[in-house]
Design a protein around this motif. Structure first.
Motif, PDB file in Angstrom:
ATOM      1  N   GLY A 233      36.421 101.427  38.180  1.00 50.53           N
ATOM      2  CA  GLY A 233      37.374 102.103  37.159  1.00 50.53           C
ATOM      3  C   GLY A 233      38.361 101.424  36.555  1.00 50.53           C
ATOM      4  O   GLY A 233      38.691 101.364  35.337  1.00 50.53           O
ATOM      5  N   VAL A 234      39.209 100.744  37.530  1.00 49.45           N
ATOM      6  CA  VAL A 234      40.381  99.726  37.192  1.00 49.45           C
ATOM      7  C   VAL A 234      39.875  98.599  36.533  1.00 49.45           C
ATOM      8  O   VAL A 234      40.541  98.221  35.373  1.00 49.45           O
ATOM      9  CB  VAL A 234      40.947  99.309  38.463  1.00 49.45           C
ATOM     10  N   LEU A 235      38.946  97.959  36.726  1.00 48.50           N
ATOM     11  CA  LEU A 235      38.153  97.068  35.992  1.00 48.50           C
ATOM     12  C   LEU A 235      38.039  97.192  34.759  1.00 48.50           C
ATOM     13  O   LEU A 235      38.394  96.375  33.684  1.00 48.50           O
ATOM     14  CB  LEU A 235      37.061  96.080  36.866  1.00 48.50           C
TER      15      LEU A 235
ATOM     16  N   CYS B 181      41.812  98.225  28.040  1.00 49.36           N
ATOM     17  CA  CYS B 181      43.375  98.324  27.703  1.00 49.36           C
ATOM     18  C   CYS B 181      43.666  97.042  27.074  1.00 49.36           C
ATOM     19  O   CYS B 181      44.280  96.681  26.067  1.00 49.36           O
ATOM     20  CB  CYS B 181      44.227  98.568  28.946  1.00 49.36           C
ATOM     21  N   GLY B 182      43.398  95.946  27.736  1.00 48.32           N
ATOM     22  CA  GLY B 182      43.699  94.486  27.169  1.00 48.32           C
ATOM     23  C   GLY B 182      43.260  94.140  25.914  1.00 48.32           C
ATOM     24  O   GLY B 182      43.681  93.736  25.190  1.00 48.32           O
ATOM     25  N   TYR B 183      41.653  94.692  25.648  1.00 48.79           N
ATOM     26  CA  TYR B 183      41.143  94.543  24.243  1.00 48.79           C
ATOM     27  C   TYR B 183      41.882  95.319  23.327  1.00 48.79           C
ATOM     28  O   TYR B 183      42.234  94.903  22.094  1.00 48.79           O
ATOM     29  CB  TYR B 183      39.517  94.781  24.444  1.00 48.79           C
ATOM     30  N   ALA B 184      42.279  96.491  23.601  1.00 55.52           N
ATOM     31  CA  ALA B 184      43.130  97.494  22.704  1.00 55.52           C
ATOM     32  C   ALA B 184      44.371  96.802  22.330  1.00 55.52           C
ATOM     33  O   ALA B 184      44.850  96.510  21.218  1.00 55.52           O
ATOM     34  CB  ALA B 184      43.041  98.821  23.123  1.00 55.52           C
ATOM     35  N   MET B 185      45.158  96.078  23.323  1.00 51.77           N
ATOM     36  CA  MET B 185      46.331  95.470  23.141  1.00 51.77           C
ATOM     37  C   MET B 185      46.270  94.258  22.221  1.00 51.77           C
ATOM     38  O   MET B 185      47.096  93.956  21.356  1.00 51.77           O
ATOM     39  CB  MET B 185      47.096  95.264  24.537  1.00 51.77           C
ATOM     40  N   ALA B 186      45.083  93.482  22.434  1.00 55.09           N
ATOM     41  CA  ALA B 186      44.970  92.216  21.580  1.00 55.09           C
ATOM     42  C   ALA B 186      44.626  92.329  20.148  1.00 55.09           C
ATOM     43  O   ALA B 186      45.035  91.660  19.486  1.00 55.09           O
ATOM     44  CB  ALA B 186      44.091  91.548  22.293  1.00 55.09           C
ATOM     45  N   THR B 187      44.018  93.559  20.031  1.00 57.74           N
ATOM     46  CA  THR B 187      43.406  94.099  18.616  1.00 57.74           C
ATOM     47  C   THR B 187      44.566  94.746  17.856  1.00 57.74           C
ATOM     48  O   THR B 187      44.280  95.164  16.861  1.00 57.74           O
ATOM     49  CB  THR B 187      42.072  94.527  18.648  1.00 57.74           C
ATOM     50  N   SER B 188      45.642  95.184  18.571  1.00 57.54           N
ATOM     51  CA  SER B 188      46.437  96.242  17.717  1.00 57.54           C
ATOM     52  C   SER B 188      47.447  95.497  16.927  1.00 57.54           C
ATOM     53  O   SER B 188      47.470  94.310  16.917  1.00 57.54           O
ATOM     54  CB  SER B 188      47.470  97.048  19.073  1.00 57.54           C
ATOM     55  N   PRO B 189      48.051  96.420  16.010  1.00 57.61           N
ATOM     56  CA  PRO B 189      49.035  95.738  15.040  1.00 57.61           C
ATOM     57  C   PRO B 189      50.052  95.261  15.717  1.00 57.61           C
ATOM     58  O   PRO B 189      50.781  94.339  15.037  1.00 57.61           O
ATOM     59  CB  PRO B 189      49.308  96.876  14.108  1.00 57.61           C
TER      60      PRO B 189
ATOM     61  N   THR C 247      43.794 103.257  33.801  1.00 53.00           N
ATOM     62  CA  THR C 247      44.047 102.253  34.670  1.00 53.00           C
ATOM     63  C   THR C 247      44.816 102.544  35.866  1.00 53.00           C
ATOM     64  O   THR C 247      44.564 102.470  37.093  1.00 53.00           O
ATOM     65  CB  THR C 247      44.493 100.891  34.009  1.00 53.00           C
ATOM     66  N   TRP C 248      45.924 103.308  35.507  1.00 50.91           N
ATOM     67  CA  TRP C 248      46.916 103.938  36.621  1.00 50.91           C
ATOM     68  C   TRP C 248      46.216 105.001  37.488  1.00 50.91           C
ATOM     69  O   TRP C 248      46.195 104.798  38.830  1.00 50.91           O
ATOM     70  CB  TRP C 248      48.166 104.281  35.904  1.00 50.91           C
ATOM     71  N   LEU C 249      45.367 105.825  36.798  1.00 54.91           N
ATOM     72  CA  LEU C 249      44.753 106.835  37.508  1.00 54.91           C
ATOM     73  C   LEU C 249      43.702 106.306  38.647  1.00 54.91           C
ATOM     74  O   LEU C 249      43.697 106.636  39.571  1.00 54.91           O
ATOM     75  CB  LEU C 249      44.189 107.845  36.544  1.00 54.91           C
ATOM     76  N   PHE C 250      42.952 105.374  37.806  1.00 52.52           N
ATOM     77  CA  PHE C 250      41.920 104.694  38.739  1.00 52.52           C
ATOM     78  C   PHE C 250      42.498 103.871  39.985  1.00 52.52           C
ATOM     79  O   PHE C 250      41.941 103.745  41.116  1.00 52.52           O
ATOM     80  CB  PHE C 250      40.715 103.905  38.072  1.00 52.52           C
ATOM     81  N   TRP C 251      43.668 103.367  39.737  1.00 46.90           N
ATOM     82  CA  TRP C 251      44.397 102.405  40.645  1.00 46.90           C
ATOM     83  C   TRP C 251      44.745 103.427  41.891  1.00 46.90           C
ATOM     84  O   TRP C 251      44.597 103.137  42.939  1.00 46.90           O
ATOM     85  CB  TRP C 251      45.481 101.838  40.025  1.00 46.90           C
ATOM     86  N   ARG C 252      45.355 104.509  41.518  1.00 50.60           N
ATOM     87  CA  ARG C 252      45.992 105.526  42.392  1.00 50.60           C
ATOM     88  C   ARG C 252      44.823 106.264  43.296  1.00 50.60           C
ATOM     89  O   ARG C 252      44.871 106.285  44.449  1.00 50.60           O
ATOM     90  CB  ARG C 252      46.763 106.522  41.792  1.00 50.60           C
TER      91      ARG C 252
END
Length: 70
Positions: free
Chosen positions: A25-27, A33-41, A14-19
């Protein structure tokens, strides 16, 4: 436990695509990233942190209202 490395990689992407100003790519990487964070321990800890901040802000608002009536 695979979701934490996916979160880190997608966050970096996300940071790389933003830059690089690549909006599609950002989207996509932000959604991954959000899905991985929501499903993480760590999701329970993140939720608890959000609840704690919410309560602190609410209590600060109540304290401010009480102090303005003095």
């Amino acid at each position: 436990m695979i979701s934490i490395p996916v979160f880190l990689l997608a966050g970096g992407a996300t940071w790389l695509f933003w830059r690089a100003d690549i909006r599609a790519g950002v989207l996509i990487s932000a959604l991954v990233c959000g899905y991985a964070m929501a499903t993480s321990p760590l999701a329970g800890a993140i939720d608890g942190l959000g609840n704690g901040i919410s309560v602190a802000v609410q209590n600060a608002g109540n304290d401010q209202a009480a102090s303005s009536h003095r």
